[in-house]
Design a protein around this motif. Structure first.
Motif, PDB file in Angstrom:
ATOM      1  N   ARG A  99       0.818  -1.410  -0.027  1.00 10.65           N
ATOM      2  CA  ARG A  99      -0.011   0.239  -0.353  1.00 10.65           C
ATOM      3  C   ARG A  99       0.529   1.396   0.035  1.00 10.65           C
ATOM      4  NH1 ARG A  99      -2.040  -3.368   4.255  1.00 10.65           N
ATOM      5  NH2 ARG A  99      -1.225  -2.634   5.511  1.00 10.65           N
ATOM      6  N   PRO A 100       0.518   2.530  -0.394  1.00  9.78           N
ATOM      7  CA  PRO A 100       0.941   3.319  -0.279  1.00  9.78           C
ATOM      8  C   PRO A 100       1.220   4.129   1.155  1.00  9.78           C
ATOM      9  CG  PRO A 100      -0.467   3.614  -2.084  1.00  9.78           C
ATOM     10  CD  PRO A 100      -0.990   2.364  -1.392  1.00  9.78           C
ATOM     11  N   GLY A 101       2.697   4.473   1.483  1.00  5.86           N
ATOM     12  CA  GLY A 101       3.168   4.909   2.075  1.00  5.86           C
ATOM     13  C   GLY A 101       4.292   3.837   2.958  1.00  5.86           C
ATOM     14  N   ILE A 102       4.042   2.665   2.461  1.00  4.90           N
ATOM     15  CA  ILE A 102       4.909   1.275   2.930  1.00  4.90           C
ATOM     16  C   ILE A 102       6.040   1.463   1.966  1.00  4.90           C
ATOM     17  CG2 ILE A 102       4.729  -1.033   3.565  1.00  4.90           C
ATOM     18  CD1 ILE A 102       2.828  -0.147   5.427  1.00  4.90           C
ATOM     19  N   GLU A 103       7.641   1.762   3.021  1.00  6.51           N
ATOM     20  CA  GLU A 103       8.271   1.033   2.631  1.00  6.51           C
ATOM     21  C   GLU A 103       9.191  -0.850   3.054  1.00  6.51           C
ATOM     22  OE1 GLU A 103      11.313   3.659   3.475  1.00  6.51           O
ATOM     23  OE2 GLU A 103       9.864   5.040   3.375  1.00  6.51           O
ATOM     24  N   ASP A 106       9.272  -1.616   6.405  1.00  8.78           N
ATOM     25  CA  ASP A 106       8.687  -1.491   6.961  1.00  8.78           C
ATOM     26  C   ASP A 106       7.908  -2.994   6.874  1.00  8.78           C
ATOM     27  OD1 ASP A 106       8.519   0.804   7.624  1.00  8.78           O
ATOM     28  OD2 ASP A 106       7.642   1.181   5.828  1.00  8.78           O
ATOM     29  N   ASP A 153       2.262  -6.756   5.888  1.00  9.72           N
ATOM     30  CA  ASP A 153       2.244  -5.585   5.454  1.00  9.72           C
ATOM     31  C   ASP A 153       2.831  -5.436   4.088  1.00  9.72           C
ATOM     32  OD1 ASP A 153       3.238  -4.566   7.766  1.00  9.72           O
ATOM     33  OD2 ASP A 153       4.522  -6.261   7.783  1.00  9.72           O
ATOM     34  N   ASN A 168       2.144   0.657  -4.720  1.00  7.88           N
ATOM     35  CA  ASN A 168       3.474   0.819  -4.571  1.00  7.88           C
ATOM     36  C   ASN A 168       4.281  -1.129  -5.202  1.00  7.88           C
ATOM     37  OD1 ASN A 168       2.688   3.344  -5.013  1.00  7.88           O
ATOM     38  ND2 ASN A 168       4.130   3.651  -2.925  1.00  7.88           N
TER      39      ASN A 168
END
Length: 316
Positions: A99-103, A106, A153, A168
């Motif tokens: 999802r957007p915001g996850i790197e 994480d 995640d 992403n």
């Protein structure tokens, strides 16, 4: 009165949209412009075909890394009147998406179809050594589950998933084998045989008559003594007792090739149960090679010779 438009046909495939199975179905010219029905598993796909809801179903049957797909092989052995009418190859590439915001840093838990997970295990262990795994029903379902809950995640999915959903890409080409290919088959209820092309494959399932020394060798000799090469030989338990197996066999050639037909007659005499799954063009269109002594004319001449002996023709 104006002519009525031709009726549309329905094809089932393991979905949802964006799967490798859908990519395989896109290779079928007859399926273009028709109805494509997404299903959840092999059983549902085959039920569509046997019930007449679909004219055919596209199913994965073999992977160059993991081998045969047992769910497909077992279904073909247990559901009568199914025929393979074509095979299609899809190069398998995987991406790790989130999802957007996850790197990447994480990621602790990964959604993945078990086959995809096995093909990416090396990359995962090298880059996410402490990760956990949640199995998914398909490669696309693993990514969609990210929107349904926060148990994972990231997900292993086909690269084109980002064309359909807001995800992403954390890493590309994470498969351990960059040459991985999955073989798909189009299965229908038709009894019509495609014409031989010289680049064909014949699929059967055969059971051994007994669990004894030499039984498998006798089965294989039915092909070797006729010059028929096998491109797939895989065992699956029949399930009624230990030591009882059936064999999924792909033989190079068409049932209308004399050497293949003669081999199948030998298998039928030997095996208590033979399931003919079909003769169909090879996906790679590679011409089948064999030595001259197994040419059609040699088998035909031998039968004519025997017939003349039985009939008492002069000079026989």
């Amino acid at each position: 009165m104006p002519d009525s438009p031709p009726a549309t046909r329905t094809y089932s495939y393991l979905g949802p949209t964006g799967t490798f199975t859908e990519a395989a179905l896109a290779q079928v010219p007859e399926a273009a412009g028709q109805v494509w029905k997404s299903v959840n598993n092999v059983g549902e796909a085959f039920d569509d075909v046997t019930s007449g809801r679909s004219v055919a179903a596209m199913i994965a049957i073999e992977n160059s890394v993991e081998g045969g797909v047992s769910a497909t092989q077992d279904a073909l052995a247990s559901i009568p009147n199914l025929r393979i009418v074509g095979e299609y190859l899809v190069r398998v590439q995987f991406a790790l998406v989130a999802r957007p915001g996850i790197e990447l840093k994480d990621v602790n838990v990964v959604n993945a179809h078990p086959v995809a997970y096995a093909q990416c295990r090396g990359w995962l262990e090298a880059n996410l050594p402490a990760h956990g795994h949640i199995p998914s029903t398909s490669n696309v379902a693993s990514a969609l589950a990210l929107f349904e809950n926060d148990l994972a995640d990231a997900a292993i999915a086909p690269p084109r998933i980002v064309d359909h959903h807001e995800l992403n890409v954390l890493a590309e080409n994470i498969g351990d084998n960059q040459n991985a290919v999955t073989r798909f088959v189009l299965v229908s209820r038709t009894n019509r045989l495609p014409e031989p092309t010289g680049a064909d494959k014949t699929s059967i399932i055969a059971e051994l008559p007994a669990d004894r020394s030499g039984a498998l060798l006798e089965l294989l000799e039915q092909f070797s003594t006729r010059g028929v090469n096998l491109s797939l030989l895989q065992s699956r338990p029949i399930g009624d007792a230990l030591g009882r197996y059936r064999f999924i066999i792909d033989a190079d050639g068409h049932i209308l090739d004399e050497r293949v037909a003669d081999a199948l007659l030998g298998v039928r005499r030997f095996s208590p149960r033979v399931i003919f799954l079909g003769s169909y063009p090879r996906a790679d269109r590679a011409q089948v090679e064999y030595v001259d002594r197994y040419d059609d004319g040699v088998f035909i001449e031998a039968r004519d010779w025997l017939r003349s002996l039985v009939s008492g023709e002069p000079g026989a």
